[in-house]
Enzyme design. Structure first.
Site, PDB file in Angstrom:
ATOM      1  CG  HIS A 304      -2.029   1.002   1.114  1.00  0.00           C
ATOM      2  ND1 HIS A 304      -1.883   2.337   1.331  1.00  0.00           N
ATOM      3  CD2 HIS A 304      -3.323   0.771   0.526  1.00  0.00           C
ATOM      4  CE1 HIS A 304      -3.203   2.764   1.053  1.00  0.00           C
ATOM      5  NE2 HIS A 304      -3.987   1.939   0.579  1.00  0.00           N
ATOM      6  CG  ASP A 361      -8.790  -4.902  -2.534  1.00  0.00           C
ATOM      7  OD1 ASP A 361      -9.858  -4.760  -2.342  1.00  0.00           O
ATOM      8  OD2 ASP A 361      -8.083  -3.838  -3.230  1.00  0.00           O
TER       9      ASP A 361
HETATM   10  N1  CMC Z   1       4.180  -7.431  -5.008  1.00  0.00           N
HETATM   11  C1  CMC Z   1       5.191  -7.315  -5.304  1.00  0.00           C
HETATM   12  N2  CMC Z   1       6.033  -6.274  -5.102  1.00  0.00           N
HETATM   13  C2  CMC Z   1       5.577  -5.188  -4.807  1.00  0.00           C
HETATM   14  C3  CMC Z   1       4.023  -5.194  -4.227  1.00  0.00           C
HETATM   15  C4  CMC Z   1       3.369  -6.470  -4.655  1.00  0.00           C
HETATM   16  N3  CMC Z   1       1.996  -6.262  -4.325  1.00  0.00           N
HETATM   17  N4  CMC Z   1       3.811  -3.985  -3.864  1.00  0.00           N
HETATM   18  C5  CMC Z   1       4.755  -3.253  -3.989  1.00  0.00           C
HETATM   19  N5  CMC Z   1       5.846  -3.881  -4.425  1.00  0.00           N
HETATM   20  C6  CMC Z   1       7.412  -3.734  -4.529  1.00  0.00           C
HETATM   21  C7  CMC Z   1       7.488  -2.668  -5.857  1.00  0.00           C
HETATM   22  O1  CMC Z   1       7.846  -3.485  -6.993  1.00  0.00           O
HETATM   23  C8  CMC Z   1       8.564  -1.697  -5.493  1.00  0.00           C
HETATM   24  O2  CMC Z   1       9.581  -2.551  -5.505  1.00  0.00           O
HETATM   25  P1  CMC Z   1      11.070  -1.555  -5.973  1.00  0.00           P
HETATM   26  O3  CMC Z   1      11.353  -0.680  -5.135  1.00  0.00           O
HETATM   27  O4  CMC Z   1      12.160  -2.441  -5.856  1.00  0.00           O
HETATM   28  O5  CMC Z   1      10.899  -1.137  -7.188  1.00  0.00           O
HETATM   29  C9  CMC Z   1       8.245  -1.350  -3.932  1.00  0.00           C
HETATM   30  O6  CMC Z   1       7.555  -2.664  -3.404  1.00  0.00           O
HETATM   31  C10 CMC Z   1       7.455  -0.526  -3.666  1.00  0.00           C
HETATM   32  O7  CMC Z   1       6.199  -0.313  -4.486  1.00  0.00           O
HETATM   33  P2  CMC Z   1       5.587   0.749  -5.335  1.00  0.00           P
HETATM   34  O8  CMC Z   1       4.938   0.095  -6.412  1.00  0.00           O
HETATM   35  O9  CMC Z   1       6.662   1.925  -5.651  1.00  0.00           O
HETATM   36  O10 CMC Z   1       4.520   1.256  -4.268  1.00  0.00           O
HETATM   37  P3  CMC Z   1       3.232   2.148  -4.496  1.00  0.00           P
HETATM   38  O11 CMC Z   1       2.985   3.103  -3.442  1.00  0.00           O
HETATM   39  O12 CMC Z   1       3.539   3.015  -5.749  1.00  0.00           O
HETATM   40  O13 CMC Z   1       2.054   1.053  -5.046  1.00  0.00           O
HETATM   41  C11 CMC Z   1       0.271  -0.608  -4.584  1.00  0.00           C
HETATM   42  C12 CMC Z   1       1.094   0.813  -4.134  1.00  0.00           C
HETATM   43  C13 CMC Z   1      -0.822  -0.574  -3.620  1.00  0.00           C
HETATM   44  C14 CMC Z   1      -0.059  -0.045  -6.155  1.00  0.00           C
HETATM   45  C15 CMC Z   1       1.305  -1.781  -4.560  1.00  0.00           C
HETATM   46  O14 CMC Z   1       1.906  -2.131  -3.529  1.00  0.00           O
HETATM   47  C16 CMC Z   1       0.953  -2.893  -5.545  1.00  0.00           C
HETATM   48  O15 CMC Z   1       0.790  -2.796  -6.707  1.00  0.00           O
HETATM   49  N6  CMC Z   1       0.064  -3.756  -4.721  1.00  0.00           N
HETATM   50  C17 CMC Z   1      -0.817  -4.892  -5.378  1.00  0.00           C
HETATM   51  C18 CMC Z   1      -2.270  -4.216  -5.923  1.00  0.00           C
HETATM   52  C19 CMC Z   1      -3.068  -4.046  -4.627  1.00  0.00           C
HETATM   53  O16 CMC Z   1      -3.136  -4.941  -3.967  1.00  0.00           O
HETATM   54  N7  CMC Z   1      -3.793  -3.059  -4.701  1.00  0.00           N
HETATM   55  C20 CMC Z   1      -4.926  -2.703  -3.816  1.00  0.00           C
HETATM   56  C21 CMC Z   1      -4.154  -1.638  -3.055  1.00  0.00           C
HETATM   57  S1  CMC Z   1      -5.248  -1.313  -1.605  1.00  0.00           S
HETATM   58  C22 CMC Z   1      -7.028  -0.929  -2.213  1.00  0.00           C
HETATM   59  C23 CMC Z   1      -7.070   0.478  -2.784  1.00  0.00           C
HETATM   60  O17 CMC Z   1      -7.265   1.372  -1.715  1.00  0.00           O
HETATM   61  O18 CMC Z   1      -6.818   0.748  -3.730  1.00  0.00           O
END
Ligand code: CMC
Length: 427
Positions: A304, A361
């Site tokens: 998140h 989720d």
């Molecule tokens: N699986 C694998 N790696 C992950 C995941 C995951 N679910 N989430 C984050 N990472 C890694 C990502 O690859 C990155 O790695 P690096 O620093 O090596 O590049 C690091 O963790 C930071 O992630 P980010 O994508 O930069 O973080 P963000 O804040 O931009 O994204 C997120 C947040 C929720 C989009 C992401 O965690 C994700 O894609 N999660 C899976 C989808 C999901 O479950 N979404 C629902 C969120 S809760 C409902 C809502 O409120 O929308």
């Protein structure tokens, strides 16, 4: 005492005021930056940028705190209803008994759908995703219900019309996608019971309304009702900042919610679990794929932007999942997989180092399956729940004297000036 920070750019010192929130959060007010220095800030995804002051929802991602208008999410999930929580978010205070009764009367009055709107549904292709239909229908409401009421009113009829009709439209989209007869809303049922009845009441087998299912649905929607400046809410605020009507702004929010990184994650989680269940993938493979930087796959339901510890909503959702499965005496094979995935990920150094925990989720798909909701309706369920938050945030935005039309800057990295070459001279 007012706090300031000093920024030195090209030898010029700039004094910038600090804004402090009611829970001690601090922000540097950079509104004068470009005018004073010619510089802008660079923050893709707005991870470090505040775009508004807001009195609606408070989150502390390090401590796992979520409050609506100051009330902890745990207390609302335990004691409130979705309609009462919607009122709290939009009006800013918990309703009196009289306000709650009036709200319920309007929700009932507004629940039928304009006959001509139904024709829309009939013409959609059979497998059309209900999120696409829903966002189009909400946008179309501007034409069918053109009167937009005074936003000064705490809880005006336009908001109630939206909250009421989104439920009817969603249930109707599901029935029509199955080729089944539409079930009309019943004035004797509360908001959540009415939705379940419209979804599942069969022509042959009448749907038996179960109080535990109704309670579970209330909790599910309360948990989704707002989450401050997330992707879809930001879409609502950005689109709304152009002074577009509320229906179009909310329709933009529905579209933004659809993606698998946001509200579509609940459907993506179940698709991922089903793939593991079908032996298409093992838990180990799933975790390695998620960790592979060259693979776009992610462990859906994990991670998140704000929470760097357990998402408080995920804890409540997990508890509800156990209650519902015990109640229905159903053994969901996906539950074992979800538990194994959670345990493996929480003990894996990749997830530990990046502070990736289950989000709302991760368990919500199992909860929705226990209620009998089909997978392609999962994100619609999220959208119905999030609607009060979108309305509250839109309302706050349009009434905010500090707000301007959303129009970020960019750092241009394209070609420098080049001459136009007529087509015949291009070789
Ligand atoms: N699986 C694998 N790696 C992950 C995941 C995951 N679910 N989430 C984050 N990472 C890694 C990502 O690859 C990155 O790695 P690096 O620093 O090596 O590049 C690091 O963790 C930071 O992630 P980010 O994508 O930069 O973080 P963000 O804040 O931009 O994204 C997120 C947040 C929720 C989009 C992401 O965690 C994700 O894609 N999660 C899976 C989808 C999901 O479950 N979404 C629902 C969120 S809760 C409902 C809502 O409120 O929308």
């Amino acid at each position: 005492m007012k706090e300031f920070v000093k920024l030195v750019i090209d030898g010029k010192e700039l004094t910038l005021p600090v804004i402090e929130g009611s829970e001690g959060e601090k922000a540097i007010d950079i509104r004068s930056l470009r005018q004073e220095t010619g510089y802008i800030t660079f923050d893709p995804g707005f991870g470090n940028s505040g775009t508004c002051r807001s009195t609606i929802t408070y989150m502390d991602g390090e401590k796992g705190i979520l409050r609506y208008r100051g009330v902890p999410i745990e207390q609302l999930a335990e004691q409130s209803t979705f309609v009462e929580t919607a009122f709290l978010l939009i009006a800013g205070h918990l309703p009196s008994r009289e306000e709650l009764t009036r709200t319920s009367v309007y929700l009932n009055d507004f629940s039928p759908l304009h006959e001509n709107m139904k024709a829309f549904y009939q013409n959609y292709p059979p497998k059309a995703h209900p999120m696409g239909i829903l966002s189009a229908m909400v946008n179309a409401m501007r034409s069918f219900y053109p009167e937009l009421l005074d936003i000064e009113e705490d809880m005006n009829k336009t908001y109630l019309r939206l909250i009421s009709k989104i439920r009817t439209m969603s249930a109707m989209a599901y029935r029509i996608s199955l080729g089944e007869k539409v079930v009309y809303p019943r004035p004797d049922l509360c908001y959540c019971a009415n939705f379940l009845n419209m979804m599942f009441d069969g022509v042959v087998v009448p749907y038996r309304i179960d109080d535990d299912m109704v309670r579970a649905l209330n909790v599910f929607w309360i948990l989704h009702a707002d989450h401050e400046q997330n992707c879809s809410t930001t879409a609502v605020r950005v689109v709304g900042s152009g002074k577009v009507n509320i229906y179009s702004a909310i329709s933009a929010g529905i579209s933004a919610l659809w993606g698998p990184l946001h509200g579509g994650a609940n459907q993506a989680v179940v698709n991922m679990l089903e793939e593991i269940h079908k032996d298409g993938m093992t838990v180990k493979e799933c975790i390695s794929k998620a960790k592979d930087p060259n693979d776009p796959f992610r462990l859906y339901g994990f991670g998140h932007r704000v929470y760097k510890t357990h998402d408080p909503r995920a804890k409540i959702m997990k508890k509800m999942c156990d209650i519902l499965l015990a109640k229905t005496k159903r053994k969901d094979p996906l539950l074992d997989i979800v538990q194994k995935l959670e345990e493996t990920a929480l003990n894996d150094s990749y997830f530990k180092e990046k502070n990736l925990y289950p989000n709302v989720d991760f368990y919500s798909g199992i909860v929705l399956r226990a209620m009998g909701i089909p997978t392609n309706m999962f994100t619609v369920m999220f959208a119905i729940g999030r609607l009060p938050g979108w309305i509250a945030q839109w309302k706050e935005d349009v009434a905010d004297p500090e707000m301007r039309i959303s129009r970020p800057r960019q750092v241009y990295t394209g070609n420098q000036l080049q001459e136009y070459i007529p087509v015949d001279d291009r070789g």
